[in-house]
Design a protein around this motif. Sequence first.
Motif, PDB file in Angstrom:
ATOM      1  N   MET A   1      11.658  -7.128 -17.231  1.00  0.00           N
ATOM      2  CA  MET A   1      11.326  -7.881 -16.020  1.00  0.00           C
ATOM      3  C   MET A   1      12.347  -7.653 -14.902  1.00  0.00           C
ATOM      4  SD  MET A   1       8.481  -9.424 -16.500  1.00  0.00           S
ATOM      5  CE  MET A   1       8.438 -10.720 -15.291  1.00  0.00           C
ATOM      6  N   ASN A   2      13.603  -7.402 -15.292  1.00  0.00           N
ATOM      7  CA  ASN A   2      14.603  -7.130 -14.262  1.00  0.00           C
ATOM      8  C   ASN A   2      14.211  -5.925 -13.428  1.00  0.00           C
ATOM      9  OD1 ASN A   2      16.398  -9.210 -14.618  1.00  0.00           O
ATOM     10  ND2 ASN A   2      17.570  -8.147 -16.170  1.00  0.00           N
ATOM     11  N   ARG A   3      13.774  -4.890 -14.106  1.00  0.00           N
ATOM     12  CA  ARG A   3      13.406  -3.664 -13.403  1.00  0.00           C
ATOM     13  C   ARG A   3      12.155  -3.865 -12.560  1.00  0.00           C
ATOM     14  NH1 ARG A   3      15.839   0.950 -14.793  1.00  0.00           N
ATOM     15  NH2 ARG A   3      13.982   2.186 -14.306  1.00  0.00           N
ATOM     16  N   ILE A   4      11.251  -4.716 -12.993  1.00  0.00           N
ATOM     17  CA  ILE A   4      10.070  -5.005 -12.186  1.00  0.00           C
ATOM     18  C   ILE A   4      10.487  -5.693 -10.882  1.00  0.00           C
ATOM     19  CG2 ILE A   4       7.959  -6.379 -12.065  1.00  0.00           C
ATOM     20  CD1 ILE A   4       7.502  -5.828 -14.967  1.00  0.00           C
ATOM     21  N   ALA A   5      11.419  -6.649 -10.972  1.00  0.00           N
ATOM     22  CA  ALA A   5      11.916  -7.310  -9.765  1.00  0.00           C
ATOM     23  C   ALA A   5      12.596  -6.309  -8.834  1.00  0.00           C
ATOM     24  CB  ALA A   5      12.889  -8.427 -10.157  1.00  0.00           C
ATOM     25  N   GLN A   6      13.356  -5.390  -9.415  1.00  0.00           N
ATOM     26  CA  GLN A   6      13.999  -4.370  -8.595  1.00  0.00           C
ATOM     27  C   GLN A   6      12.962  -3.478  -7.908  1.00  0.00           C
ATOM     28  OE1 GLN A   6      16.581  -2.375 -11.312  1.00  0.00           O
ATOM     29  NE2 GLN A   6      17.982  -4.108 -11.537  1.00  0.00           N
ATOM     30  N   GLY A   7      11.935  -3.122  -8.665  1.00  0.00           N
ATOM     31  CA  GLY A   7      10.883  -2.298  -8.085  1.00  0.00           C
ATOM     32  C   GLY A   7      10.147  -3.004  -6.962  1.00  0.00           C
ATOM     33  N   LEU A   8       9.846  -4.295  -7.154  1.00  0.00           N
ATOM     34  CA  LEU A   8       9.183  -5.053  -6.094  1.00  0.00           C
ATOM     35  C   LEU A   8      10.067  -5.174  -4.861  1.00  0.00           C
ATOM     36  CD1 LEU A   8       7.422  -7.925  -8.084  1.00  0.00           C
ATOM     37  CD2 LEU A   8       6.333  -6.046  -6.842  1.00  0.00           C
TER      38      LEU A   8
ATOM     39  N   LEU B   1      10.979  -3.895   0.741  1.00  0.00           N
ATOM     40  CA  LEU B   1      11.876  -3.354   1.770  1.00  0.00           C
ATOM     41  C   LEU B   1      11.233  -2.166   2.481  1.00  0.00           C
ATOM     42  CD1 LEU B   1      15.381  -3.514   0.038  1.00  0.00           C
ATOM     43  CD2 LEU B   1      14.625  -4.822   2.028  1.00  0.00           C
ATOM     44  N   GLY B   2      10.611  -1.296   1.715  1.00  0.00           N
ATOM     45  CA  GLY B   2       9.915  -0.169   2.321  1.00  0.00           C
ATOM     46  C   GLY B   2       8.769  -0.610   3.202  1.00  0.00           C
ATOM     47  N   ALA B   3       8.020  -1.625   2.730  1.00  0.00           N
ATOM     48  CA  ALA B   3       6.916  -2.148   3.539  1.00  0.00           C
ATOM     49  C   ALA B   3       7.426  -2.774   4.827  1.00  0.00           C
ATOM     50  CB  ALA B   3       6.123  -3.168   2.726  1.00  0.00           C
ATOM     51  N   ALA B   4       8.591  -3.454   4.765  1.00  0.00           N
ATOM     52  CA  ALA B   4       9.173  -4.051   5.970  1.00  0.00           C
ATOM     53  C   ALA B   4       9.541  -2.970   6.983  1.00  0.00           C
ATOM     54  CB  ALA B   4      10.397  -4.884   5.601  1.00  0.00           C
ATOM     55  N   ALA B   5      10.108  -1.860   6.491  1.00  0.00           N
ATOM     56  CA  ALA B   5      10.460  -0.758   7.397  1.00  0.00           C
ATOM     57  C   ALA B   5       9.216  -0.142   8.031  1.00  0.00           C
ATOM     58  CB  ALA B   5      11.255   0.309   6.637  1.00  0.00           C
ATOM     59  N   LEU B   6       8.137  -0.041   7.253  1.00  0.00           N
ATOM     60  CA  LEU B   6       6.917   0.575   7.769  1.00  0.00           C
ATOM     61  C   LEU B   6       6.190  -0.336   8.755  1.00  0.00           C
ATOM     62  CD1 LEU B   6       5.545   2.246   4.509  1.00  0.00           C
ATOM     63  CD2 LEU B   6       6.569   3.385   6.476  1.00  0.00           C
TER      64      LEU B   6
ATOM     65  N   LEU C   1      16.147 -12.091  -5.854  1.00  0.00           N
ATOM     66  CA  LEU C   1      16.397 -10.988  -4.932  1.00  0.00           C
ATOM     67  C   LEU C   1      15.241 -10.792  -3.947  1.00  0.00           C
ATOM     68  CD1 LEU C   1      17.848  -8.359  -7.445  1.00  0.00           C
ATOM     69  CD2 LEU C   1      19.125  -9.681  -5.764  1.00  0.00           C
ATOM     70  N   LEU C   2      14.066 -11.272  -4.314  1.00  0.00           N
ATOM     71  CA  LEU C   2      12.906 -11.085  -3.452  1.00  0.00           C
ATOM     72  C   LEU C   2      12.891 -12.038  -2.262  1.00  0.00           C
ATOM     73  CD1 LEU C   2      10.109 -10.681  -6.163  1.00  0.00           C
ATOM     74  CD2 LEU C   2      11.320  -8.879  -4.929  1.00  0.00           C
ATOM     75  N   LEU C   3      13.618 -13.165  -2.361  1.00  0.00           N
ATOM     76  CA  LEU C   3      13.552 -14.179  -1.313  1.00  0.00           C
ATOM     77  C   LEU C   3      14.007 -13.667   0.054  1.00  0.00           C
ATOM     78  CD1 LEU C   3      14.691 -17.382  -3.238  1.00  0.00           C
ATOM     79  CD2 LEU C   3      12.370 -16.630  -2.687  1.00  0.00           C
ATOM     80  N   PRO C   4      15.202 -13.030   0.166  1.00  0.00           N
ATOM     81  CA  PRO C   4      15.592 -12.541   1.496  1.00  0.00           C
ATOM     82  C   PRO C   4      14.668 -11.457   2.027  1.00  0.00           C
ATOM     83  CG  PRO C   4      17.139 -11.774  -0.172  1.00  0.00           C
ATOM     84  CD  PRO C   4      16.256 -12.780  -0.834  1.00  0.00           C
ATOM     85  N   VAL C   5      14.060 -10.677   1.123  1.00  0.00           N
ATOM     86  CA  VAL C   5      13.140  -9.641   1.574  1.00  0.00           C
ATOM     87  C   VAL C   5      11.860 -10.269   2.118  1.00  0.00           C
ATOM     88  CG1 VAL C   5      11.903  -7.557   0.907  1.00  0.00           C
ATOM     89  CG2 VAL C   5      14.098  -8.088  -0.156  1.00  0.00           C
ATOM     90  N   LEU C   6      11.353 -11.291   1.409  1.00  0.00           N
ATOM     91  CA  LEU C   6      10.154 -11.978   1.890  1.00  0.00           C
ATOM     92  C   LEU C   6      10.411 -12.682   3.219  1.00  0.00           C
ATOM     93  CD1 LEU C   6       8.866 -13.505  -1.473  1.00  0.00           C
ATOM     94  CD2 LEU C   6       7.875 -11.589  -0.206  1.00  0.00           C
ATOM     95  N   ALA C   7      11.652 -13.144   3.413  1.00  0.00           N
ATOM     96  CA  ALA C   7      11.987 -13.834   4.667  1.00  0.00           C
ATOM     97  C   ALA C   7      11.821 -12.920   5.866  1.00  0.00           C
ATOM     98  CB  ALA C   7      13.412 -14.367   4.597  1.00  0.00           C
TER      99      ALA C   7
END
Length: 279
Positions: free
Chosen positions: A1-8, A13-18, A117-123
């Motif tokens: 599950m750790n790696r899944i969170a990292q992948g998400l 982050l990539g989607a935010a850049a795009l 780790l997903l929270l700041p990215v979702l923000a």
Amino acid sequence: MNRIAQGLTLVLLGAAALTSTVPTDLYLNWVKPGFGPFLIAAGVVMVLLGVLVIVAELRGGDQALDQEDVVPSGAAAAGDDGPARSELDHAAAEYAGHTGDGHGHDHERAPGVAWLLLLPVLAVFVVAPPALGSYTVESTGGSSGPPPRDENGSSRFTDNLSEAAPGEVVELDVQQFVMRAWVDEERELADREVELTGFAVPTEDGEGWYLARLQMACCAADAVVNKVLITDHPAPEADTWWKVRGTWVEPEGELYDASEHEIDTSSVEAVTDPPDPYE
């Protein structure tokens, strides 16, 4: 599950850049236009890497479950000593769970922390950071300094003041106006009506306000303040954008000794925020 969170995290982050470059010009709040293609390329790479990480983790989990179903356990693998070994294995696993020496207890807590780790990215998708504005100008203090001089004592910069016809309103960047005011020993700027566009910044003493613009070399982190003082027009709301026409107020003494530059306004017009807020 750790790696899944990292992948998400990579995917988001990539989607935010795009999403800040392809459908909109939002990226101009943080970097110069020339960095747009690099952001697009980085976003595509991050999305692909994130998807690969997630797929690899899901496949690895499925393979682990298949191996548990195939590999014999306890008595089947131990032969005649199966029951004894099974009891020893059970006791060792129980002891590891109580003492924390095993990995099971740590793995139970790690996924929950990893998902944070997903929270700041979702923000970023909910509240996108705005462009720098009046707060940056107020916290920075003074304007940018005069341009450096060469061996002959002259400063080199470009504007369209010299090419304009007499009596013509000259449109200048705030940075161009400030640079010209620093070094215009021949007073070519005097009595020439100029047009500047920038955002409003209140003064500390409340007497007048600044028309400001930030000059960016690479990204918002290296932004330099350029501002012009206005005292003959009521101060508007901070961070609102204005187009100002007026003439330069010539300072007394040496131009290089001036602490700030002022303009006498002939017209002040509210305008919408430009797509690129920097110069």
